[in-house]
Scaffold this motif. Structure first.
Motif, short mmCIF file in Angstrom:
data_model
loop_
_atom_site.label_atom_id
_atom_site.label_comp_id
_atom_site.label_asym_id
_atom_site.label_seq_id
_atom_site.Cartn_x
_atom_site.Cartn_y
_atom_site.Cartn_z
N HIS A 125 -2.16 -2.33 -4.55
CA HIS A 125 -3.24 -3.28 -4.85
C HIS A 125 -3.83 -3.83 -3.56
N LEU A 154 2.34 -3.69 -5.43
CA LEU A 154 1.59 -4.70 -4.67
C LEU A 154 0.95 -4.08 -3.43
N LEU A 168 -3.84 -10.72 -6.62
CA LEU A 168 -2.64 -9.87 -6.67
C LEU A 168 -1.73 -10.22 -7.84
N THR A 215 -1.04 -7.52 -10.51
CA THR A 215 -0.05 -6.45 -10.34
C THR A 215 1.26 -6.73 -11.09
#
Length: 297
Positions: A53, A50, A16, A19
């Motif tokens: 994602h 986020l 993550l 992002t």
């Protein structure tokens, strides 16, 4: 098994980090245009990005579990899924709920900025939401789209979407800057497909490492790396990007090493792992350096 700790696996939390690196580019182009930004709006944009994602990651984990693909993959630190659902199949329903919940958060954030900034954001938002749900179900069976769509999502859609959410406008500066993560993130997924060729082929997937072979796909990988850096150079030459954006070129040496390793070890997956790691660093560092260059101008 408690649902909350388990769900960090399907989220693929370490990945993550990509992002905020991509969002930073859109924030930087917006700041360059306006000279001031709302920290609250930046936070809301980041939450939406986020959530998007997380949603695509979790949908991917769920559908690959249901198809049996993840039980066939040669898992590496960068590919093959988290293995969470293979270890705890009873959590499949909770995983699907998380995928749709994060999808809903993304949609709500998008609607907030459509209300605030105008309908111009809607086409990007709708396309992004369609990609979240259908990437694993459809795009991975279309070689060209499978290559392009990941970069489109994290590049053009995320960067230009961020820019519009913060300014209410689209600009050529935001577009040329968005091409950097567009090329790089497509490359990230491309190289991560190399270890999965046989497993993916067994369930009917069709991406370039399957269709063209790994060695030819490593050449595509090199061309996309070149495309990312050319976007910076062209942007500076056209005065769409400030000269300080050339900071993004600092990762060129690492990119050359990653390409050479991918080309030489295309058929040797254990030897390919260092290049996959370098590829992750390139994807994180290059957009951040580009954003820094935009802020410094």
């Amino acid at each position: 098994m408690k649902p909350f700790p388990f769900l960090f696996g399907p989220m693929r939390v370490p990945f993550l980090l990509l992002t905020p690196a991509c969002v930073a580019v859109g924030v930087a182009t917006a700041y360059r245009q306006t000279g001031h930004l709302s920290l609250l709006d930046i936070l809301i944009v980041l939450i939406g990005a986020l959530a998007a994602h997380i949603s695509v990651n979790v949908f991917n984990e769920y559908y690959d579990f249901k198809s049996g693909l993840d039980s066939r993959t040669q898992r590496t630190p960068f590919s093959g899924g988290s293995g969470s659902l293979q270890a705890h199949p009873e959590m499949a329903r909770a995983t699907l709920i998380l995928a749709w919940a994060s999808f809903a958060v993304t949609a709500l954030v998008g609607l907030y900025f459509v209300w605030k900034q105008g309908w111009g954001l809607l086409p990007l938002g709708i396309l992004g939401l369609v990609i979240l749900v259908t990437y694993t179900l459809w795009f991975v069976y279309q070689p060209v789209l499978c290559l392009i769509v990941p970069g489109l999502g994290f590049g053009i859609l995320m960067v230009m979407g961020t820019h519009y959410a913060l300014t209410g406008t689209y600009t050529w500066t935001a577009f040329i800057a968005s091409l950097v993560p567009t090329f790089l993130v497509s490359n990230l997924l491309l190289l991560n497909q190399f270890p999965d060729v046989e497993a993916d082929q067994s369930v009917g997937r069709r991406h370039y490492p399957i269709v063209l072979g790994r060695r030819a796909s490593s050449v595509v990988y090199g061309l996309f790396l070149l495309g990312a850096y050319l976007a910076v150079g062209v942007g500076v030459a056209l005065r769409l990007l400030p000269w300080t954006s050339l900071l993004a070129l600092l990762t060129l040496v690492l990119s050359w090493k990653a390409f050479r390793g991918a080309f030489e070890n295309a058929e040797n997956i254990p030897a390919l792992i260092p290049s996959m790691g370098m590829n992750v660093i390139i994807n994180l560092a290059t957009p951040v350096l580009l954003a820094l260059g935009l802020f410094l101008a």
